[in-house]
Scaffold this motif. Structure first.
Motif, PDB file in Angstrom:
ATOM      1  N   GLY A  75       7.041 -18.854  -9.355  1.00 59.78           N
ATOM      2  CA  GLY A  75       7.430 -18.959  -7.952  1.00 59.78           C
ATOM      3  C   GLY A  75       6.377 -19.606  -7.076  1.00 59.78           C
ATOM      4  O   GLY A  75       5.248 -19.881  -7.507  1.00 59.78           O
ATOM      5  N   PRO A  76       6.729 -19.844  -5.799  1.00 66.12           N
ATOM      6  CA  PRO A  76       5.807 -20.472  -4.853  1.00 66.12           C
ATOM      7  C   PRO A  76       4.652 -19.543  -4.484  1.00 66.12           C
ATOM      8  O   PRO A  76       4.684 -18.337  -4.759  1.00 66.12           O
ATOM      9  CB  PRO A  76       6.704 -20.745  -3.634  1.00 66.12           C
ATOM     10  N   GLY A  77       3.646 -20.106  -3.835  1.00 65.47           N
ATOM     11  CA  GLY A  77       2.458 -19.335  -3.501  1.00 65.47           C
ATOM     12  C   GLY A  77       2.731 -18.163  -2.582  1.00 65.47           C
ATOM     13  O   GLY A  77       2.094 -17.106  -2.709  1.00 65.47           O
ATOM     14  N   TRP A  78       3.683 -18.309  -1.651  1.00 64.81           N
ATOM     15  CA  TRP A  78       3.946 -17.227  -0.705  1.00 64.81           C
ATOM     16  C   TRP A  78       4.526 -15.998  -1.385  1.00 64.81           C
ATOM     17  O   TRP A  78       4.433 -14.874  -0.858  1.00 64.81           O
ATOM     18  CB  TRP A  78       4.879 -17.689   0.406  1.00 64.81           C
ATOM     19  N   LEU A  79       5.131 -16.194  -2.566  1.00 61.82           N
ATOM     20  CA  LEU A  79       5.749 -15.066  -3.252  1.00 61.82           C
ATOM     21  C   LEU A  79       4.703 -14.048  -3.699  1.00 61.82           C
ATOM     22  O   LEU A  79       4.950 -12.839  -3.666  1.00 61.82           O
ATOM     23  CB  LEU A  79       6.559 -15.571  -4.449  1.00 61.82           C
ATOM     24  N   GLN A  80       3.537 -14.524  -4.094  1.00 58.30           N
ATOM     25  CA  GLN A  80       2.481 -13.615  -4.505  1.00 58.30           C
ATOM     26  C   GLN A  80       1.986 -12.796  -3.310  1.00 58.30           C
ATOM     27  O   GLN A  80       1.706 -11.602  -3.443  1.00 58.30           O
ATOM     28  CB  GLN A  80       1.322 -14.393  -5.126  1.00 58.30           C
ATOM     29  N   GLU A  81       1.904 -13.433  -2.143  1.00 64.36           N
ATOM     30  CA  GLU A  81       1.511 -12.692  -0.944  1.00 64.36           C
ATOM     31  C   GLU A  81       2.584 -11.669  -0.574  1.00 64.36           C
ATOM     32  O   GLU A  81       2.277 -10.541  -0.166  1.00 64.36           O
ATOM     33  CB  GLU A  81       1.284 -13.656   0.224  1.00 64.36           C
ATOM     34  N   ALA A  82       3.837 -12.062  -0.715  1.00 69.81           N
ATOM     35  CA  ALA A  82       4.930 -11.123  -0.435  1.00 69.81           C
ATOM     36  C   ALA A  82       4.886  -9.947  -1.390  1.00 69.81           C
ATOM     37  O   ALA A  82       5.148  -8.796  -0.994  1.00 69.81           O
ATOM     38  CB  ALA A  82       6.271 -11.848  -0.531  1.00 69.81           C
ATOM     39  N   ALA A  83       4.548 -10.207  -2.659  1.00 68.35           N
ATOM     40  CA  ALA A  83       4.455  -9.131  -3.641  1.00 68.35           C
ATOM     41  C   ALA A  83       3.347  -8.151  -3.258  1.00 68.35           C
ATOM     42  O   ALA A  83       3.495  -6.930  -3.433  1.00 68.35           O
ATOM     43  CB  ALA A  83       4.199  -9.702  -5.034  1.00 68.35           C
ATOM     44  N   ARG A  84       2.243  -8.656  -2.721  1.00 69.24           N
ATOM     45  CA  ARG A  84       1.172  -7.770  -2.276  1.00 69.24           C
ATOM     46  C   ARG A  84       1.635  -6.905  -1.097  1.00 69.24           C
ATOM     47  O   ARG A  84       1.287  -5.732  -0.990  1.00 69.24           O
ATOM     48  CB  ARG A  84      -0.066  -8.580  -1.877  1.00 69.24           C
ATOM     49  N   ASP A  85       2.412  -7.521  -0.194  1.00 69.98           N
ATOM     50  CA  ASP A  85       2.946  -6.750   0.936  1.00 69.98           C
ATOM     51  C   ASP A  85       3.876  -5.647   0.449  1.00 69.98           C
ATOM     52  O   ASP A  85       3.821  -4.504   0.925  1.00 69.98           O
ATOM     53  CB  ASP A  85       3.698  -7.677   1.896  1.00 69.98           C
ATOM     54  N   VAL A  86       4.744  -5.996  -0.498  1.00 67.80           N
ATOM     55  CA  VAL A  86       5.696  -5.019  -1.013  1.00 67.80           C
ATOM     56  C   VAL A  86       4.971  -3.896  -1.747  1.00 67.80           C
ATOM     57  O   VAL A  86       5.276  -2.710  -1.569  1.00 67.80           O
ATOM     58  CB  VAL A  86       6.723  -5.694  -1.952  1.00 67.80           C
ATOM     59  N   THR A  87       3.992  -4.258  -2.574  1.00 68.81           N
ATOM     60  CA  THR A  87       3.277  -3.238  -3.339  1.00 68.81           C
ATOM     61  C   THR A  87       2.495  -2.304  -2.419  1.00 68.81           C
ATOM     62  O   THR A  87       2.278  -1.130  -2.738  1.00 68.81           O
ATOM     63  CB  THR A  87       2.349  -3.894  -4.380  1.00 68.81           C
ATOM     64  N   GLY A  88       2.090  -2.822  -1.236  1.00 70.27           N
ATOM     65  CA  GLY A  88       1.402  -1.976  -0.270  1.00 70.27           C
ATOM     66  C   GLY A  88       2.269  -0.840   0.246  1.00 70.27           C
ATOM     67  O   GLY A  88       1.745   0.207   0.655  1.00 70.27           O
ATOM     68  N   LEU A  89       3.585  -1.018   0.211  1.00 70.06           N
ATOM     69  CA  LEU A  89       4.494   0.045   0.653  1.00 70.06           C
ATOM     70  C   LEU A  89       4.458   1.253  -0.276  1.00 70.06           C
ATOM     71  O   LEU A  89       4.932   2.326   0.077  1.00 70.06           O
ATOM     72  CB  LEU A  89       5.929  -0.498   0.738  1.00 70.06           C
ATOM     73  N   GLY A  90       3.903   1.064  -1.490  1.00 67.76           N
ATOM     74  CA  GLY A  90       3.773   2.174  -2.422  1.00 67.76           C
ATOM     75  C   GLY A  90       2.353   2.671  -2.538  1.00 67.76           C
ATOM     76  O   GLY A  90       2.055   3.501  -3.405  1.00 67.76           O
ATOM     77  N   GLY A  91       1.471   2.179  -1.662  1.00 66.77           N
ATOM     78  CA  GLY A  91       0.076   2.604  -1.685  1.00 66.77           C
ATOM     79  C   GLY A  91      -0.106   4.001  -1.118  1.00 66.77           C
ATOM     80  O   GLY A  91       0.718   4.488  -0.327  1.00 66.77           O
ATOM     81  N   THR A  92      -1.206   4.636  -1.479  1.00 74.31           N
ATOM     82  CA  THR A  92      -1.456   6.011  -1.057  1.00 74.31           C
ATOM     83  C   THR A  92      -1.514   6.146   0.454  1.00 74.31           C
ATOM     84  O   THR A  92      -0.912   7.066   1.036  1.00 74.31           O
ATOM     85  CB  THR A  92      -2.781   6.519  -1.671  1.00 74.31           C
ATOM     86  N   PHE A  93      -2.216   5.238   1.129  1.00 73.09           N
ATOM     87  CA  PHE A  93      -2.359   5.349   2.578  1.00 73.09           C
ATOM     88  C   PHE A  93      -1.011   5.269   3.277  1.00 73.09           C
ATOM     89  O   PHE A  93      -0.708   6.066   4.181  1.00 73.09           O
ATOM     90  CB  PHE A  93      -3.287   4.251   3.108  1.00 73.09           C
ATOM     91  N   VAL A  94      -0.191   4.308   2.872  1.00 74.83           N
ATOM     92  CA  VAL A  94       1.124   4.140   3.503  1.00 74.83           C
ATOM     93  C   VAL A  94       2.000   5.367   3.259  1.00 74.83           C
ATOM     94  O   VAL A  94       2.637   5.894   4.178  1.00 74.83           O
ATOM     95  CB  VAL A  94       1.818   2.872   2.981  1.00 74.83           C
ATOM     96  N   LEU A  95       2.042   5.840   2.014  1.00 71.13           N
ATOM     97  CA  LEU A  95       2.917   6.974   1.691  1.00 71.13           C
ATOM     98  C   LEU A  95       2.455   8.263   2.364  1.00 71.13           C
ATOM     99  O   LEU A  95       3.268   9.047   2.844  1.00 71.13           O
ATOM    100  CB  LEU A  95       2.985   7.158   0.174  1.00 71.13           C
ATOM    101  N   VAL A  96       1.126   8.484   2.398  1.00 68.31           N
ATOM    102  CA  VAL A  96       0.611   9.683   3.068  1.00 68.31           C
ATOM    103  C   VAL A  96       0.900   9.619   4.565  1.00 68.31           C
ATOM    104  O   VAL A  96       1.323  10.621   5.174  1.00 68.31           O
ATOM    105  CB  VAL A  96      -0.904   9.835   2.812  1.00 68.31           C
ATOM    106  N   SER A  97       0.706   8.452   5.171  1.00 68.77           N
ATOM    107  CA  SER A  97       0.981   8.305   6.606  1.00 68.77           C
ATOM    108  C   SER A  97       2.461   8.509   6.903  1.00 68.77           C
ATOM    109  O   SER A  97       2.831   9.194   7.873  1.00 68.77           O
ATOM    110  CB  SER A  97       0.539   6.910   7.081  1.00 68.77           C
TER     111      SER A  97
END
Length: 250
Positions: A75-97
């Motif tokens: 995929g294009p370069g922006w897709l990797q950045e989007a994947a990082r954004d999506v994976t952040g939704l499952g991060g500890t800080f986001v879920l705890v908050s």
């Protein structure tokens, strides 16, 4: 005679279905899903412990990369950045908050028992996931470069597991306080979509084996179903959990 028998059976089936209430079907469905997803996790964990399935893990992980170039995701370069954004939704800080905010809201709206259930679900899930990571101590994938930093063991995927625990539990709680079926389906659909996307983002970023993510989904789903089962289980003395069968107070 045969037609009369079929008509009688159909009438009986409609009668039984008509008597089934949400309070009766949800605990039963949750109990069945706990067993199904729990067995799924045990099957994957057994394969990982025995060292099996690695060939399939490698094949799936490489399917997210350009053929002949494991360092380049599809995929294009922006897709990797989007994947990082999506994976952040499952991060500890986001879920705890998110969990803390939801618990505070529930407490302020006279739903303290639900807030406690939510805190127990997320906190217990995090503890369970941490203990399993320490027990299995599986190395992270080494056949593709990691597109982000990781600090813990690989199995099970805590992002996949905790996304399932948190979003499915929140989705079920939000669905329960609305009477319209389309609203219920919307909340559960969003919860499931987020859980799936977060797990897939871990594969796209090369930080988990597919079996890690699958195990995380199974275990997180089973844990969320256990919490649903507890929430819908009748209270001692014949009572039910507050809000059962009606919208909770605003």
């Amino acid at each position: 005679m045969a037609g009369t028998g079929r008509a009688g059976a159909a009438k009986l089936a409609r009668s039984v279905v008509g008597r089934l209430r949400l309070d009766e079907t949800v605990p039963l469905l949750s109990f069945c899903l706990i067993g199904f997803l729990g067995l799924g996790f045990l099957a994957v964990a057994d394969e990982v412990r025995e060292g099996g399935g690695l060939r399939l893990d490698r094949a799936i992980l490489l399917a997210f990369r350009v053929a002949g170039d494991p360092a380049t995701p599809l995929g294009p370069g922006w897709l990797q950045e989007a994947a990082r954004d999506v994976t952040g939704l499952g991060g500890t800080f986001v879920l705890v908050s998110l969990t803390a905010g939801a618990a505070i809201y529930l407490s302020l709206t006279a739903r303290r028992h639900v807030a406690l259930l939510l805190l127990a679900a997320v906190g217990g899930g995090m503890l369970l996931g941490t203990l399993l990571k320490l027990g299995f101590d599986r190395p992270r994938p080494d056949i593709v470069p990691h597109a982000m930093r990781v600090y813990t063991a690989s199995f099970p995927s805590s992002h996949a597991m905790m996304a399932a625990v948190t979003y499915l539990t929140l989705g079920a709680l939000l669905a329960r306080i609305h009477a319209a079926m389309r609203v219920k389906l919307f909340f559960m659909g969003v919860a499931i979509l987020l859980t799936v996307l977060i797990g897939l983002s871990r594969l796209y970023l090369g930080v988990h084996w597919p079996s890690d993510v699958l195990a995380g989904w199974c275990l997180g789903g089973a844990w969320a179903c256990l919490c649903w089962y507890v929430a819908f289980f009748p209270r001692p003395g014949g009572g039910t959990a507050p809000g059962r069968g009606r919208a909770p107070p605003a």
